[in-house]
Design a protein around this motif. Sequence first.
Motif, PDB file in Angstrom:
ATOM      1  N   VAL A   1      15.915   9.365 -57.630  1.00 19.83           N
ATOM      2  CA  VAL A   1      15.343  10.650 -57.202  1.00 19.83           C
ATOM      3  C   VAL A   1      14.280  11.110 -58.196  1.00 19.83           C
ATOM      4  O   VAL A   1      13.197  11.557 -57.807  1.00 19.83           O
ATOM      5  N   LEU A   2      14.563  10.966 -59.482  1.00 16.56           N
ATOM      6  CA  LEU A   2      13.596  11.386 -60.499  1.00 16.56           C
ATOM      7  C   LEU A   2      12.291  10.602 -60.365  1.00 16.56           C
ATOM      8  O   LEU A   2      11.194  11.177 -60.451  1.00 16.56           O
ATOM      9  N   VAL A   3      12.409   9.301 -60.144  1.00 13.16           N
ATOM     10  CA  VAL A   3      11.210   8.472 -59.988  1.00 13.16           C
ATOM     11  C   VAL A   3      10.410   8.925 -58.762  1.00 13.16           C
ATOM     12  O   VAL A   3       9.184   9.059 -58.814  1.00 13.16           O
ATOM     13  N   LEU A   4      11.117   9.208 -57.663  1.00  9.28           N
ATOM     14  CA  LEU A   4      10.414   9.651 -56.453  1.00  9.28           C
ATOM     15  C   LEU A   4       9.753  11.008 -56.658  1.00  9.28           C
ATOM     16  O   LEU A   4       8.631  11.241 -56.213  1.00  9.28           O
ATOM     17  N   VAL A   5      10.449  11.907 -57.369  1.00  9.30           N
ATOM     18  CA  VAL A   5       9.907  13.258 -57.570  1.00  9.30           C
ATOM     19  C   VAL A   5       8.720  13.234 -58.538  1.00  9.30           C
ATOM     20  O   VAL A   5       7.682  13.829 -58.272  1.00  9.30           O
TER      21      VAL A   5
ATOM     22  N   PHE B   1       7.006   1.808 -57.347  1.00 10.73           N
ATOM     23  CA  PHE B   1       7.479   0.430 -57.505  1.00 10.73           C
ATOM     24  C   PHE B   1       7.393  -0.014 -58.964  1.00 10.73           C
ATOM     25  O   PHE B   1       8.344  -0.584 -59.514  1.00 10.73           O
ATOM     26  N   ASN B   2       6.264   0.274 -59.609  1.00 11.85           N
ATOM     27  CA  ASN B   2       6.076  -0.165 -61.003  1.00 11.85           C
ATOM     28  C   ASN B   2       7.056   0.517 -61.954  1.00 11.85           C
ATOM     29  O   ASN B   2       7.630  -0.134 -62.833  1.00 11.85           O
ATOM     30  N   VAL B   3       7.232   1.831 -61.788  1.00 15.26           N
ATOM     31  CA  VAL B   3       8.168   2.522 -62.676  1.00 15.26           C
ATOM     32  C   VAL B   3       9.592   1.997 -62.449  1.00 15.26           C
ATOM     33  O   VAL B   3      10.374   1.871 -63.394  1.00 15.26           O
ATOM     34  N   GLY B   4       9.916   1.661 -61.202  1.00 16.76           N
ATOM     35  CA  GLY B   4      11.222   1.049 -60.925  1.00 16.76           C
ATOM     36  C   GLY B   4      11.399  -0.249 -61.701  1.00 16.76           C
ATOM     37  O   GLY B   4      12.435  -0.490 -62.328  1.00 16.76           O
ATOM     38  N   LEU B   5      10.350  -1.096 -61.679  1.00 18.01           N
ATOM     39  CA  LEU B   5      10.403  -2.355 -62.438  1.00 18.01           C
ATOM     40  C   LEU B   5      10.550  -2.075 -63.933  1.00 18.01           C
ATOM     41  O   LEU B   5      11.357  -2.704 -64.636  1.00 18.01           O
ATOM     42  N   TRP B   6       9.769  -1.131 -64.424  1.00 23.69           N
ATOM     43  CA  TRP B   6       9.824  -0.805 -65.864  1.00 23.69           C
ATOM     44  C   TRP B   6      11.232  -0.338 -66.246  1.00 23.69           C
ATOM     45  O   TRP B   6      11.728  -0.696 -67.319  1.00 23.69           O
ATOM     46  N   LEU B   7      11.832   0.460 -65.369  1.00 21.67           N
ATOM     47  CA  LEU B   7      13.161   0.991 -65.707  1.00 21.67           C
ATOM     48  C   LEU B   7      14.195  -0.127 -65.825  1.00 21.67           C
ATOM     49  O   LEU B   7      15.095  -0.052 -66.670  1.00 21.67           O
TER      50      LEU B   7
ATOM     51  N   PHE C   1      12.490   8.290 -70.701  1.00 17.52           N
ATOM     52  CA  PHE C   1      11.364   7.388 -70.448  1.00 17.52           C
ATOM     53  C   PHE C   1      10.546   7.890 -69.256  1.00 17.52           C
ATOM     54  O   PHE C   1       9.312   7.858 -69.273  1.00 17.52           O
ATOM     55  N   CYS C   2      11.250   8.366 -68.228  1.00 20.23           N
ATOM     56  CA  CYS C   2      10.540   8.919 -67.064  1.00 20.23           C
ATOM     57  C   CYS C   2       9.877  10.254 -67.414  1.00 20.23           C
ATOM     58  O   CYS C   2       8.715  10.493 -67.065  1.00 20.23           O
ATOM     59  N   LEU C   3      10.614  11.113 -68.102  1.00 24.90           N
ATOM     60  CA  LEU C   3      10.088  12.454 -68.403  1.00 24.90           C
ATOM     61  C   LEU C   3       8.909  12.406 -69.382  1.00 24.90           C
ATOM     62  O   LEU C   3       8.095  13.324 -69.409  1.00 24.90           O
ATOM     63  N   GLY C   4       8.835  11.359 -70.184  1.00 28.02           N
ATOM     64  CA  GLY C   4       7.728  11.262 -71.146  1.00 28.02           C
ATOM     65  C   GLY C   4       6.582  10.407 -70.655  1.00 28.02           C
ATOM     66  O   GLY C   4       5.625  10.157 -71.381  1.00 28.02           O
ATOM     67  N   ASN C   5       6.663   9.963 -69.401  1.00 29.38           N
ATOM     68  CA  ASN C   5       5.698   8.983 -68.898  1.00 29.38           C
ATOM     69  C   ASN C   5       4.529   9.674 -68.194  1.00 29.38           C
ATOM     70  O   ASN C   5       4.345   9.527 -66.990  1.00 29.38           O
ATOM     71  N   TRP C   6       3.737  10.396 -68.966  1.00 28.81           N
ATOM     72  CA  TRP C   6       2.594  11.110 -68.394  1.00 28.81           C
ATOM     73  C   TRP C   6       1.355  10.217 -68.327  1.00 28.81           C
ATOM     74  O   TRP C   6       0.343  10.591 -67.735  1.00 28.81           O
ATOM     75  N   GLN C   7       1.406   9.039 -68.917  1.00 30.48           N
ATOM     76  CA  GLN C   7       0.201   8.234 -69.157  1.00 30.48           C
ATOM     77  C   GLN C   7      -0.509   7.776 -67.878  1.00 30.48           C
ATOM     78  O   GLN C   7      -1.666   7.379 -67.923  1.00 30.48           O
ATOM     79  N   ASP C   8       0.217   7.777 -66.756  1.00 35.28           N
ATOM     80  CA  ASP C   8      -0.412   7.447 -65.476  1.00 35.28           C
ATOM     81  C   ASP C   8      -0.981   6.030 -65.462  1.00 35.28           C
ATOM     82  O   ASP C   8      -2.067   5.795 -64.939  1.00 35.28           O
ATOM     83  N   GLN C   9      -0.245   5.103 -66.039  1.00 36.92           N
ATOM     84  CA  GLN C   9      -0.682   3.709 -66.074  1.00 36.92           C
ATOM     85  C   GLN C   9       0.107   2.853 -65.081  1.00 36.92           C
ATOM     86  O   GLN C   9       0.096   1.634 -65.167  1.00 36.92           O
TER      87      GLN C   9
END
Lengths: 592, 113
Positions: free
Chosen positions: A92-96, A167-173, A197-205
């Motif tokens: 849910v966090l990744v989707l939001v 998809f990418n953040v899912g792989l990273w997690l 890791f999700c909450l600090g991931n502002w880099q948009d990469q």
Amino acid sequence: MTSTLKETIRPQARWKPRDVWCAVAGAVSLALAAWAASTVVLPVNSDVGLVGVLPFPFWAGVLILNVAFVMALRGDAAGPARSPVMVWLLVVLVLVLFGAAVFVTDVPRGEVAFRHLGIADALSRNVAIDPNIDAYFNWPGFFALLATVLGAAGLDPVTLALWAPVFNVGLWLVGVAVVTRCLTSDPRRRWLVLWLFCLGNWQDQDYLSPQAFGFFLYLVVVALALGPLAAKAPPFRGFRRADLAAWWRGRYPAEPRPGYRVAALAATLLLIVVISASHQLTPFMVLIALTALTLGGRLLPSRLPLIAGVVLMLWLVFPASTYLVGHPPLADAGLQTAIDANVVDRTNGTAGHVLVVQVRIALTLLLWTLAAIGTVRDWRRRRLDIRVLLLTVTPVFLFPAQSYGGEMLIRISLFALPFVALQASSVLLPTNIGYRPSSRAAGGLVLTCLVLAGMTVTGRFGNAQYDVFTDDEIAAITTLDRMAPPGSAIISAAHPTPWRNTDYLGHRYRTIEDLCPPDLSAATCGPVVYHYAKHNAAGSYLLLMSSAESSLVLQGQTTPGGFDDLEAWLDAQDGVELAYSNNNARVYRVEP
Amino acid sequence: MNFRELSRPTLALGVAAVVLSLVTLVGLPTPLQTLAAIGVLILLPGQALARLIPTTDAALGVLLVLGLGLATLTAVSTAMFYLTVWSWQACVVAMAVITVLACLARARQEVAS
């Protein structure tokens, strides 16, 4: 036996009412956030981006989600909630956080994902790699992968690009989870690291890109280095030559099965080759991480960094030599150059835009400060893992080596983020491993997570005024693609422009901001653009979109009035005629 | 090699690679084609290669399936582009062959152990 640490506390097998409530809360927060985001009207008219237009229910969803996570994490004396609940909350966090834009629009954000689709398309049409085209064709690995997947799977390329961040953040997690398992035995800390890791991931990469793919492979390499390839070292006795030699010779593999280690080494070599073929920066990150772990006595075989260095050099000297001839790797090295490109040049623009940049910097500093406190705390309690420290710090060494188009700090903060999150989690959880956080500590954790979530949404979607495109703008580009003959020049006002995804090599693509910096006034810039457009034998097209204008205004390169003057000046020239227009875009044809 | 000594997962993996590659080459309606292609291009080769690494950690195993599957497909696709012989159909066949070869290597391990 691997170096993966076993859980000290096993979650109870039975479902509890608290688990069910947390799962339901996750579903409610997803529904709220998705519905709220879907009500946003485009174009985004706020200097601070999406955060300025997201309605209250979105934030209610974020609040509920973080409260549910902390409740689930706190769990009971037996440990946190059941793994399916924790995984569901993470989904849910990744989707939001990373899918918020998908609920706002069905067009991928930014320009680069479109360009990457165009490169894959060009590769599959030409069935050859010409390194003279541009830098991408010197590191074609990811684009070759993309061309094959798109060809075989029959996926709509734009839809793939739209969902790529999720998809990418899912792989990273998955990667971060495995790495974290090697570094801590505390299940609460493992889950909190993923959350941070999700909450600090502002880099948009995480868009459809070689760097997102490279970062995932980097995590796989680190997981292998901390797992089957890990080494144990005897106690460090000092820097005298004899002590160092004895310490170096005393290292031994943590994994006793030679077959396992050889297979893991072969996998690591494959990954290093693919990373070297796919992205410019990631192989250097791999190289310094492996070097640091080796010098720290935590990786065997000790020749692995040397092998990684040879693979990297071979790629630079042969397949990427065409690019390197004109772009020496250390051409823009130096601390001052790096600071100018990464910090000074990025803090210009309107007040709202500068605020967004400041929030990004503050978020990074906040996490690094928490990590520093956590490191000191762990060191005092004699439980600091040197591997975490090495993997956190080593990316920083690349900062003065290359400005990387002003993005080096962003990349460094991303590569360090898993380990920064791990050290930060040390502060946010009870000192004693495995202890349940008190109610007060849980309240503090909720507050911290909310602040981080707000800052991440601000930082991540802070450019929404110019990197979220309207249907009108996409319609203008589709029309332009149809009307522009091969060889014609297409001139957009600024980056980002969602172009080049279908005919990457078919036109000459330029932007006004590239043609005439730094003065974009009608008197100075107008003649430069007109001259360029007029002298293209196959004709030219000027594409002026609301988002591109916002990009120039927000970043302080022009004013709304100045841009209107420029457009009026160009419109008044001989051979310039309006070929298409809608509410958010105009296309002018310029006869040669 | 005695096929009776092969484990069922190894056999199933090899057969699935052959069948899915044929199905992908023939073509299916879009959602099924996507699933079949991702299976034969990434997941099956990744699983076959990851089984050659005798890890006992399930999470690392999952990561290796994804990492090795994607890395192998990247290596194969890039090599085909440099050799100017690329087509997605050729990549499907190559990945199926890699999966079968990895299954054979795994079978040798199983027979030997």
